[in-house]
Design an enzyme around this catalytic site. Structure first.
Site, PDB file in Angstrom:
ATOM      1  N   ASN A 127      -6.753  -2.854  14.604  1.00 35.45           N
ATOM      2  CA  ASN A 127      -8.212  -3.285  14.114  1.00 35.45           C
ATOM      3  C   ASN A 127      -8.482  -4.074  13.419  1.00 35.45           C
ATOM      4  OD1 ASN A 127      -7.376  -2.122  12.091  1.00 35.45           O
ATOM      5  ND2 ASN A 127      -8.655  -0.312  11.767  1.00 35.45           N
ATOM      6  N   GLU A 153      -9.453  -1.729   5.789  1.00 42.84           N
ATOM      7  CA  GLU A 153      -9.886  -1.445   6.901  1.00 42.84           C
ATOM      8  C   GLU A 153     -11.330  -2.416   7.099  1.00 42.84           C
ATOM      9  OE1 GLU A 153      -8.179   0.129   8.863  1.00 42.84           O
ATOM     10  OE2 GLU A 153      -7.930   2.240   8.426  1.00 42.84           O
ATOM     11  N   ASP A 159       0.591  -1.231   0.130  1.00 43.53           N
ATOM     12  CA  ASP A 159       0.043  -0.243  -0.146  1.00 43.53           C
ATOM     13  C   ASP A 159       0.848   1.360   0.023  1.00 43.53           C
ATOM     14  OD1 ASP A 159       1.049  -0.528   2.735  1.00 43.53           O
ATOM     15  OD2 ASP A 159      -1.022  -0.867   3.461  1.00 43.53           O
ATOM     16  N   HIS A 181      -6.914  -4.660  10.502  1.00 42.69           N
ATOM     17  CA  HIS A 181      -6.607  -4.563   9.125  1.00 42.69           C
ATOM     18  C   HIS A 181      -5.714  -5.257   8.490  1.00 42.69           C
ATOM     19  CE1 HIS A 181      -4.388  -0.486   9.595  1.00 42.69           C
ATOM     20  NE2 HIS A 181      -3.423  -1.524   9.758  1.00 42.69           N
TER      21      HIS A 181
HETATM   22  P1  PGA Z   1       2.409  -2.240  12.848  1.00 41.46           P
HETATM   23  O1  PGA Z   1       1.523  -2.149  11.725  1.00 41.46           O
HETATM   24  O2  PGA Z   1       3.517  -3.221  12.368  1.00 41.46           O
HETATM   25  O3  PGA Z   1       3.300  -0.566  12.638  1.00 41.46           O
HETATM   26  O4  PGA Z   1       1.919  -2.445  14.054  1.00 41.46           O
HETATM   27  C1  PGA Z   1       0.752  -3.303  11.395  1.00 41.46           C
HETATM   28  C2  PGA Z   1      -0.079  -2.764  10.393  1.00 41.46           C
HETATM   29  O5  PGA Z   1      -1.123  -1.736  10.497  1.00 41.46           O
HETATM   30  O6  PGA Z   1      -0.741  -3.498   9.288  1.00 41.46           O
END
Ligand code: PGA
Length: 250
Positions: free
Chosen positions: A144, A151, A78, A146
């Site tokens: 959350n 999302e 992304d 995702h």
């Molecule tokens: P993080 O993010 O590795 O910074 O916890 C994971 C994500 O949002 O996919």
């Protein structure tokens, strides 16, 4: 080609639970290096965020010891909409800084955050297909649930597209932006079906903050309210986590 997934069989991930985040890093890097060593034209799906940082450092270390990435093509999950590739908070800049500038990778792709989102998304899917599809997708998980920037509520049959970011995600990534610079509220991301098209998925989760996300991903029936629960439809998910995150699997 869009593969139908939601009428498919459900699977349990192969789980490796380790004592520390450091061990998770080592195990993940070893799997990636094994994949590269045993595959003629390796195609990696790559992620950003805090979780893979130490994995990339380990891959850079492997390069210093003589491992070659010259056959590897990569595709990132992304990018923020509105950020040019040279913006320091862009995922393109992150990838250059953490990995791509330090290894001899053939080509590392990150979807562009600028320009016509629909055209960029279609082109990205075509480039992945032209490379032979993703062989190993490295994945983190948001608090959350995702995956990529898909999302809660994202359709399981989604492909690469423009999406709106939740305030929770914007807050979680706020530290990556200079004070006073707002986190973009839109992004371009591989879809859930794009991620599930990878032949193997390597999901990393460390720390108590990821406990509930792992519970919603694997502890209940798949539901778009938890995007990562779509991974239950994939037959080759390897989850490497530490004990703190694994509490969500109990
Ligand atoms: P993080 O993010 O590795 O910074 O916890 C994971 C994500 O949002 O996919």
């Amino acid at each position: 080609m869009t593969r139908r997934i939601t009428d498919g069989a459900r699977h349990r991930p192969q789980i490796t639970m380790l004592d520390s985040a450091e061990q998770v890093t080592h195990a993940a890097a070893r799997r990636i290096l094994d994949y590269i060593a045993t595959t003629p034209d390796p195609v990696l799906g790559l992620a950003t965020g805090r979780t893979p940082l130490a994995v990339y450092a380990a891959l850079v270390g492997a390069r210093r010891r003589g491992v070659s990435f010259a056959a590897v093509t990569s595709f990132n999950l992304d990018e923020y909409r509105g950020l040019a590739a040279d913006h320091p908070a862009s995922f393109a800049a992150y990838m250059r800084r953490e990995l791509v500038d330090h290894i001899d990778i053939r080509q590392g792709h990150v979807p562009s955050g600028l320009g016509n989102a629909e055209a960029i998304a279609t082109d990205y899917e075509c480039q992945i297909a032209a490379a032979g599809g993703i062989g190993l997708q490295l994945l983190g998980i948001g608090v959350n649930g995702h995956i990529g920037f898909n999302e809660p509520g994202s359709p399981f049959d989604s492909r690469t597209r423009k999406v709106r970011l939740t305030e929770a995600t914007q807050r979680a990534n706020d530290a990556d932006f200079p004070p006073g610079t707002p986190v973009p509220d839109e992004a371009i991301t591989m879809g859930i079906a794009t991620i599930l098209s990878a032949r193997q998925i390597l999901l990393l989760a460390t720390g108590r903050a990821k406990r509930d996300a792992l519970r919603c991903a694997f502890g209940v029936s798949p539901d778009p309210s938890c995007p990562a629960s779509a991974l239950q439809y994939h037959p080759h998910v390897v989850l490497i986590c530490d004990r703190a995150a694994a509490e969500g699997l109990a």
